[in-house]
Design an enzyme around this catalytic site. Structure first.
Site, PDB file in Angstrom:
ATOM      1  N   ARG A 158       0.884   8.494  -6.778  1.00 46.30           N
ATOM      2  CA  ARG A 158      -0.221   7.561  -6.523  1.00 46.30           C
ATOM      3  C   ARG A 158      -1.481   7.939  -7.285  1.00 46.30           C
ATOM      4  O   ARG A 158      -2.464   7.207  -7.257  1.00 46.30           O
ATOM      5  CB  ARG A 158      -0.540   7.530  -5.018  1.00 46.30           C
ATOM      6  N   THR A 210      -6.245  18.718   0.492  1.00 45.54           N
ATOM      7  CA  THR A 210      -5.676  17.933  -0.605  1.00 45.54           C
ATOM      8  C   THR A 210      -6.634  18.002  -1.792  1.00 45.54           C
ATOM      9  O   THR A 210      -7.815  17.670  -1.664  1.00 45.54           O
ATOM     10  CB  THR A 210      -5.462  16.475  -0.158  1.00 45.54           C
ATOM     11  N   GLY A 213      -2.489   8.218   5.006  1.00 47.84           N
ATOM     12  CA  GLY A 213      -3.638   7.448   5.470  1.00 47.84           C
ATOM     13  C   GLY A 213      -3.198   6.093   6.001  1.00 47.84           C
ATOM     14  O   GLY A 213      -2.166   5.557   5.575  1.00 47.84           O
ATOM     15  N   HIS A 250       1.063  13.503  -5.148  1.00 45.47           N
ATOM     16  CA  HIS A 250       0.578  12.491  -4.205  1.00 45.47           C
ATOM     17  C   HIS A 250       1.528  11.278  -4.163  1.00 45.47           C
ATOM     18  O   HIS A 250       1.105  10.137  -4.049  1.00 45.47           O
ATOM     19  CB  HIS A 250      -0.840  12.036  -4.596  1.00 45.47           C
ATOM     20  N   TYR A 293       0.839  -1.204   0.000  1.00 48.09           N
ATOM     21  CA  TYR A 293       0.000   0.000   0.000  1.00 48.09           C
ATOM     22  C   TYR A 293       0.874   1.254   0.000  1.00 48.09           C
ATOM     23  O   TYR A 293       0.588   2.239  -0.682  1.00 48.09           O
ATOM     24  CB  TYR A 293      -0.922  -0.024   1.232  1.00 48.09           C
ATOM     25  N   ASP A 320       6.560  17.970  -2.254  1.00 49.75           N
ATOM     26  CA  ASP A 320       6.744  16.587  -1.826  1.00 49.75           C
ATOM     27  C   ASP A 320       6.683  15.668  -3.026  1.00 49.75           C
ATOM     28  O   ASP A 320       6.465  16.105  -4.157  1.00 49.75           O
ATOM     29  CB  ASP A 320       5.766  16.161  -0.711  1.00 49.75           C
ATOM     30  N   VAL A 377      11.045  12.527  -2.205  1.00 48.19           N
ATOM     31  CA  VAL A 377      12.150  12.973  -1.346  1.00 48.19           C
ATOM     32  C   VAL A 377      12.590  11.819  -0.442  1.00 48.19           C
ATOM     33  O   VAL A 377      11.802  11.299   0.347  1.00 48.19           O
ATOM     34  CB  VAL A 377      11.719  14.188  -0.490  1.00 48.19           C
ATOM     35  N   ARG A 378      13.846  11.422  -0.590  1.00 43.78           N
ATOM     36  CA  ARG A 378      14.362  10.297   0.196  1.00 43.78           C
ATOM     37  C   ARG A 378      15.653  10.627   0.927  1.00 43.78           C
ATOM     38  O   ARG A 378      16.231   9.761   1.571  1.00 43.78           O
ATOM     39  CB  ARG A 378      14.660   9.085  -0.725  1.00 43.78           C
TER      40      ARG A 378
HETATM   41  C1  LIG Z   1       0.683   5.125   1.971  1.00 43.42           C
HETATM   42  C2  LIG Z   1       0.369   6.558   1.619  1.00 43.42           C
HETATM   43  C3  LIG Z   1      -0.830   7.113   2.044  1.00 43.42           C
HETATM   44  C4  LIG Z   1      -1.107   8.451   1.771  1.00 43.42           C
HETATM   45  N1  LIG Z   1      -2.252   9.016   2.261  1.00 43.42           N
HETATM   46  C5  LIG Z   1      -2.474  10.349   2.064  1.00 43.42           C
HETATM   47  C6  LIG Z   1      -3.585  10.983   2.679  1.00 43.42           C
HETATM   48  O1  LIG Z   1      -4.348  10.381   3.411  1.00 43.42           O
HETATM   49  N2  LIG Z   1      -3.768  12.305   2.406  1.00 43.42           N
HETATM   50  C7  LIG Z   1      -2.928  13.023   1.595  1.00 43.42           C
HETATM   51  O2  LIG Z   1      -3.141  14.218   1.369  1.00 43.42           O
HETATM   52  N3  LIG Z   1      -1.858  12.434   1.040  1.00 43.42           N
HETATM   53  C8  LIG Z   1      -1.603  11.128   1.263  1.00 43.42           C
HETATM   54  N4  LIG Z   1      -0.490  10.547   0.730  1.00 43.42           N
HETATM   55  C9  LIG Z   1       0.452  11.370  -0.039  1.00 43.42           C
HETATM   56  C10 LIG Z   1       1.498  11.993   0.891  1.00 43.42           C
HETATM   57  O3  LIG Z   1       0.929  12.979   1.709  1.00 43.42           O
HETATM   58  C11 LIG Z   1       2.634  12.638   0.099  1.00 43.42           C
HETATM   59  O4  LIG Z   1       2.095  13.498  -0.858  1.00 43.42           O
HETATM   60  C12 LIG Z   1       3.506  11.581  -0.583  1.00 43.42           C
HETATM   61  O5  LIG Z   1       3.715  10.480   0.247  1.00 43.42           O
HETATM   62  C13 LIG Z   1       4.844  12.202  -0.937  1.00 43.42           C
HETATM   63  O6  LIG Z   1       5.635  11.292  -1.637  1.00 43.42           O
HETATM   64  P1  LIG Z   1       6.772  10.398  -0.960  1.00 43.42           P
HETATM   65  O7  LIG Z   1       6.060   9.291  -0.267  1.00 43.42           O
HETATM   66  O8  LIG Z   1       7.558   9.934  -2.135  1.00 43.42           O
HETATM   67  O9  LIG Z   1       7.530  11.254   0.012  1.00 43.42           O
HETATM   68  C14 LIG Z   1      -0.187   9.218   1.012  1.00 43.42           C
HETATM   69  C15 LIG Z   1       1.010   8.632   0.591  1.00 43.42           C
HETATM   70  C16 LIG Z   1       1.299   7.328   0.903  1.00 43.42           C
HETATM   71  C17 LIG Z   1       2.619   6.751   0.460  1.00 43.42           C
END
Ligand SMILES: Cc1cc2nc3c(=O)[nH]c(=O)nc-3n(C[C@H](O)[C@H](O)[C@H](O)COP(=O)(O)O)c2cc1C
Length: 388
Positions: free
Chosen positions: A279, A156, A80, A276, A25, A307, A310-311
């Site tokens: 995703r 968001t 989430g 995101h 996930y 974002d 970024v690692r």
């Molecule tokens: C498992 C997962 C769940 C996420 N759930 C949300 C969420 O509930 N709300 C939201 O605005 N972004 C969500 N995101 C996006 C993150 O806030 C963020 O934009 C993203 O993880 C940044 O990329 P990175 O994981 O490569 O740092 C989620 C990302 C991941 C990986």
């Protein structure tokens, strides 16, 4: 404790410890995962300029994000189901962020509720809200954030429909999860994770069950999520949300300069250039490539964060040099959380801080606030030389 020197170390431990369903996930992008991959690999196209014989003592990574003091220009992104990566995950991540001195953002779709996180922390955190059709629910979410003394709301705007992640469907990852024989077997091997999960009472969406009309138990949740996300969202509607919340407002999920200008017009205090984490729209530009044209469009009229992908501290430094005021990290801290709870999130922040601080010094800079494009070599066409 194993020696952690890079984010990848945390990811390896995380992968062993957490059920496959929740690892997948986190570690997936939508469809072909092109955008997911390029979010990270595009950082490699930017080169840092090494400078020598410049006094690098007295370095500081401290700065401000939306007027709030932070130890480095990094915030924890809303994720989430964090509480399924580790029992009480949101509380643990918020505590680690507080100790380190960076903001924590709680997702609408979190397991621990707003009130729960507020009760277990002593500094304000940020609340992320999805834009839902139900006005009462939205207003209540903002009111609850205010009561919990949240210091910013994050709207968001890039998830009105869900980008498809193949593995989630195959693993039965939904709200609530549909357990398959394979996932039950897999969970039975993750003993430490399972024992900790059994000890917590927080296993469902704490901000929703019991708060949204008609969602009194986890089984009614999937219908609610499917029906609630507002595909009719437009900027007028976002203006309504702006009126519901009088504190600092951040709009997350901007990838196009025109949308950045719209966000400016609705009175947001900051935007997050984000896809995101790869995703949602597969085939979209990586955030680091999208950043330049957005900076050109908005200048210093609004604070710009970034974002996705970024690692490392080097990634943070490059984004700041390209004009971002700060970076949000998602997966980088989730790896730490899944690997070793609060300690793992602290480790992720420590690793990123060390990389940022050292790389900044090696570029001949001692103050993160003075970092600019001069420390970078940006290839021609990096931000696109697209046909109109
Ligand atoms: C498992 C997962 C769940 C996420 N759930 C949300 C969420 O509930 N709300 C939201 O605005 N972004 C969500 N995101 C996006 C993150 O806030 C963020 O934009 C993203 O993880 C940044 O990329 P990175 O994981 O490569 O740092 C989620 C990302 C991941 C990986």
């Amino acid at each position: 404790m194993p020696v952690i020197t890079e984010i990848e170390d945390l990811k390896r431990i995380y992968k062993r410890r957490v059920p496959r369903m929740f690892y997948d996930y986190c570690e997936s992008g939508s469809w072909t995962e092109q955008t997911f991959r390029e979010n990270s690999s595009d950082f490699d196209d930017l080169y840092l300029r090494q400078r020598v014989a410049i006094d690098m003592t007295g370095r500081s990574t401290a700065t401000q994000l939306i007027g709030q003091d932070v130890a480095m220009p990094v915030a924890l992104a809303p994720v989430g189901l964090t509480g399924m990566q580790h029992a009480d995950g949101e509380i643990l991540a918020a505590k680690a962020a507080e100790t380190f001195g960076v903001p924590y953002t709680l997702s609408t779709m979190s397991i621990c509720s707003i009130e729960d996180v507020a009760e277990h922390t002593s500094k304000p955190f940020w609340l992320q809200v999805y834009t839902l059709k139900d006005d009462d629910f939205m207003q209540r979410l903002f009111d609850r954030a205010k009561d919990a003394k949240c210091s910013a709301a994050v709207i968001t705007v890039d998830l009105q429909m869900l980008g498809q992640r193949h593995k989630d469907i195959k693993n039965g990852l939904s709200a609530p999860p549909k357990l398959t024989a394979r996932s039950i077997l897999d969970m039975s091997w993750r003993v430490a994770w399972g024992l900790e999960m059994l000890q917590t009472k927080r296993r469902f969406f704490g901000n929703i069950v019991g708060h949204a009309a008609g969602v009194d138990d986890p089984s009614s949740l999937s219908t609610w999520t499917a029906e609630s996300f507002d595909q009719a969202l437009n900027w007028d509607r976002i203006r309504e949300f702006r009126k519901m919340w009088d504190g600092p407002l951040i709009i997350k999920g901007i990838l196009d300069p025109r949308d950045a200008l719209e966000a400016l017009n609705v009175g947001a205090d900051a935007i997050v250039v984000s896809n995101h984490g790869g995703r949602q729209l597969d085939g979209a530009l990586s955030s680091i490539r999208a950043l330049g044209p957005i900076m050109d469009a908005v200048g210093d009229r609004i604070e710009v964060h970034l974002d996705s992908g970024v690692r490392s501290g080097q990634d943070v430094l490059k984004a700041v040099a390209m004009g971002a005021k700060g970076c949000w990290i998602g997966r980088a801290y989730i790896y730490g959380l899944g690997a070793m709870g609060e300690k793992g999130v602290s480790e992720a922040l420590r690793v990123i801080h060390k990389e940022l601080d050292t790389s900044m010094g090696l570029c001949g800079r001692t103050d993160i606030n003075a970092v600019n494009r001069d420390i970078l070599m940006v290839p021609k066409g990096f931000s696109g030389d697209w046909e109109e």
